[in-house]
Design a protein around this motif. Sequence first.
Motif, PDB file in Angstrom:
ATOM      1  N   GLU A  33     -39.515 -75.561  -2.506  1.00 35.56           N
ATOM      2  CA  GLU A  33     -39.573 -74.319  -1.737  1.00 35.56           C
ATOM      3  C   GLU A  33     -40.696 -74.305  -0.712  1.00 35.56           C
ATOM      4  OE1 GLU A  33     -39.659 -70.938  -4.282  1.00 35.56           O
ATOM      5  OE2 GLU A  33     -37.707 -71.350  -5.181  1.00 35.56           O
ATOM      6  N   ALA A  37     -40.084 -73.800   3.199  1.00 37.21           N
ATOM      7  CA  ALA A  37     -40.657 -72.622   3.844  1.00 37.21           C
ATOM      8  C   ALA A  37     -41.553 -73.023   5.009  1.00 37.21           C
ATOM      9  CB  ALA A  37     -41.436 -71.791   2.833  1.00 37.21           C
ATOM     10  N   ASN A  41     -40.911 -71.737   8.784  1.00 34.02           N
ATOM     11  CA  ASN A  41     -41.983 -70.976   9.438  1.00 34.02           C
ATOM     12  C   ASN A  41     -42.459 -71.663  10.715  1.00 34.02           C
ATOM     13  OD1 ASN A  41     -41.980 -68.942   7.521  1.00 34.02           O
ATOM     14  ND2 ASN A  41     -43.509 -69.951   6.234  1.00 34.02           N
ATOM     15  N   TYR A 163     -32.791 -70.719  -2.287  1.00 35.46           N
ATOM     16  CA  TYR A 163     -34.049 -70.173  -1.779  1.00 35.46           C
ATOM     17  C   TYR A 163     -33.894 -69.726  -0.326  1.00 35.46           C
ATOM     18  CZ  TYR A 163     -38.674 -70.224   0.363  1.00 35.46           C
ATOM     19  OH  TYR A 163     -39.781 -69.894   1.087  1.00 35.46           O
ATOM     20  N   LEU A 164     -33.268 -70.561   0.508  1.00 33.69           N
ATOM     21  CA  LEU A 164     -33.146 -70.249   1.928  1.00 33.69           C
ATOM     22  C   LEU A 164     -32.219 -69.062   2.188  1.00 33.69           C
ATOM     23  CD1 LEU A 164     -33.134 -73.668   3.815  1.00 33.69           C
ATOM     24  CD2 LEU A 164     -34.613 -71.706   4.234  1.00 33.69           C
ATOM     25  N   ASN A 166     -31.853 -66.510   0.265  1.00 30.52           N
ATOM     26  CA  ASN A 166     -32.675 -65.336  -0.036  1.00 30.52           C
ATOM     27  C   ASN A 166     -33.741 -65.117   1.046  1.00 30.52           C
ATOM     28  OD1 ASN A 166     -33.750 -63.227  -1.981  1.00 30.52           O
ATOM     29  ND2 ASN A 166     -35.514 -64.581  -1.857  1.00 30.52           N
ATOM     30  N   TYR A 167     -34.355 -66.195   1.499  1.00 30.61           N
ATOM     31  CA  TYR A 167     -35.419 -66.118   2.498  1.00 30.61           C
ATOM     32  C   TYR A 167     -34.891 -65.551   3.818  1.00 30.61           C
ATOM     33  CZ  TYR A 167     -39.375 -67.738   5.366  1.00 30.61           C
ATOM     34  OH  TYR A 167     -40.444 -67.803   6.211  1.00 30.61           O
ATOM     35  N   THR A 170     -33.995 -61.715   3.712  1.00 32.19           N
ATOM     36  CA  THR A 170     -35.027 -60.711   3.395  1.00 32.19           C
ATOM     37  C   THR A 170     -36.231 -60.729   4.320  1.00 32.19           C
ATOM     38  OG1 THR A 170     -36.050 -62.233   1.801  1.00 32.19           O
ATOM     39  CG2 THR A 170     -34.399 -60.679   0.954  1.00 32.19           C
ATOM     40  N   ASN A 171     -36.297 -61.652   5.282  1.00 36.92           N
ATOM     41  CA  ASN A 171     -37.506 -61.766   6.099  1.00 36.92           C
ATOM     42  C   ASN A 171     -37.352 -61.246   7.531  1.00 36.92           C
ATOM     43  OD1 ASN A 171     -40.032 -63.374   4.880  1.00 36.92           O
ATOM     44  ND2 ASN A 171     -38.154 -64.035   3.853  1.00 36.92           N
TER      45      ASN A 171
END
Length: 574
Positions: A33, A37, A41, A163-164, A166-167, A170-171
């Motif tokens: 993760e 991330a 980013n 993970y991605l 969800n990321y 929500t971001n």
Amino acid sequence: MDNFSNDRTISIDILLSQFYKVADFQRDYVWEEDDIAQLVNDVNESMNSNQENYFLGAIVLTNGGDGNYLIVDGQQRITTLTIFISALRFTLKSTEPDLSSFLEKYIVDRRMSKVKIELSTRLSFGEDSADLAITKLAEGASTIEEIDTDTDTAKNIKAGFNYLVNYLSTNHLSLRNLSHYLIHNVVLLPYITNNMKQALTVFETLNSKGRSLTPIDLLKNALFSKEDESNWEALKEQWAKFKNTLDLINESEKRFLKYYILVNYNERVPEGDVFDWLTNSDNSTAMSDSPFKFLQHIQNFAESYSYIINNKAPDGTENKKIQNIRFLAEKGRQFFPLLISLKKLRNSSINYEAILNSIESLLFSYSILRAYTGAIESTFSDWTKKLNSAQSDNEVEEFIENIVFPEVKRMGKQAYDKICVLAEKDIAKKKLQFLLVRADIELNVIAGGAYKAVTEYNNFEIEHIISKKYDPNIITNLTQLQHNEIVSKLGNLTILEKPLNRSIKNKSLSDKKITYESSLYLLCKASVQNIPGQNTLARANSLVYKINSMDLIDVENRQKNLADIFSKIYGWNI
């Protein structure tokens, strides 16, 4: 393939118009993760700061001859890009279906055959569970919970996708802009080679100046680059065996290789230089002549290493002295090379036992004195080199007599003096337990009993002969001040079975002495019992100081007695 050139960068749009297969000898997909991330980013930040391009580094490819490029370097990034685009595709499916459909072509190619539409993923691994995970992404699966994660690659693909999703959900990112920037403005520099040998040479060159790959990754590629391609399948199987052993060791790869070089080539090489040393043709490692035999050799070393991790001798046999050394050292491994070098000696020979006892003695002394760990490493490395250089039993004996024993006695003298003044606060509880239990083990051996591992003592507690709590009605011979001075000293401590210890909590010394006679631990029992005669039990009993009033002088005498016992154990001759 015409869009690829070694002299210019390419966008993801061009990169993922082709098909890729991970080379057989590559490591697993390992990004987690935090790695994913960081990439997301960085790309998002580059986009928001209006940078024209975001450079994702160089990749090394070779033509696989079957319509695929074989990935020699770049697997982690290409796999992550595939997962990233799959997650964007899924997240946009309900809000921007046209963009979602557009992204599909970077994951999968759909072509009409005579009877059906055939689906070909852009990325494949040649590993069933990993390829199934990629296929599920290509099919647009919302999650891939149904995927068997029996390999690290499949597990990390699954975790990365979930993970991605969800990321990205929500971001509050601008997913349309991010998708466009990712496809057209994230660029890589490909190195395309004609064959695998050439690709591995390019890979090694690119990674020779501090890239993030580990020495084991570099070693793997070096081995395959030096082995004939006809032997790659056998080398691949041998590598899998070695890597499995290495994973179970849970050791720093650099330190493992440093110890391998020390034991097998008698060279002390800094951890940062281990890969360069192993692949330097001036060093006769046999890697170039026979990579497969070299790999077998390092696998044998890894097995010996794993035996010690599991508290066994380096040949796999049970050895309680090594178990005690491991208990004393805790996580320390500075002595591993010396233990492995002991394989040249006959197991349980006088020389073998002398070195084992000396390792324990030195670790014990360093532990009592809280010595600098660098000194430990240096001493054991020096001993390993000298043991390796000894060619006969006589030379081994000379090494022990002239090098090992003098250092044992030098450090032992300092440890002896420290034991004579030691208090509970001066030593970790686990080391204090070792000290008391190890004394009892030696007394039992002298009495004719079997040598035991410290871990076989599992029903004892550290007993304060004069109780920790001061009660003038019970402790009549000491003032509060005198009690405070001696209560935590080593001379006031022993070991006692848990039930017995709890039955005499805060009892008088006379009551405790009666209970001590019932103990099975000689260190405790012999402190209140006199056994006449010359048999082995009597001799062991006579070595233990007898408890008297337990005033300051008595405690100090008993403490010195413990130091004397350790002088006998380790041959300090004090």
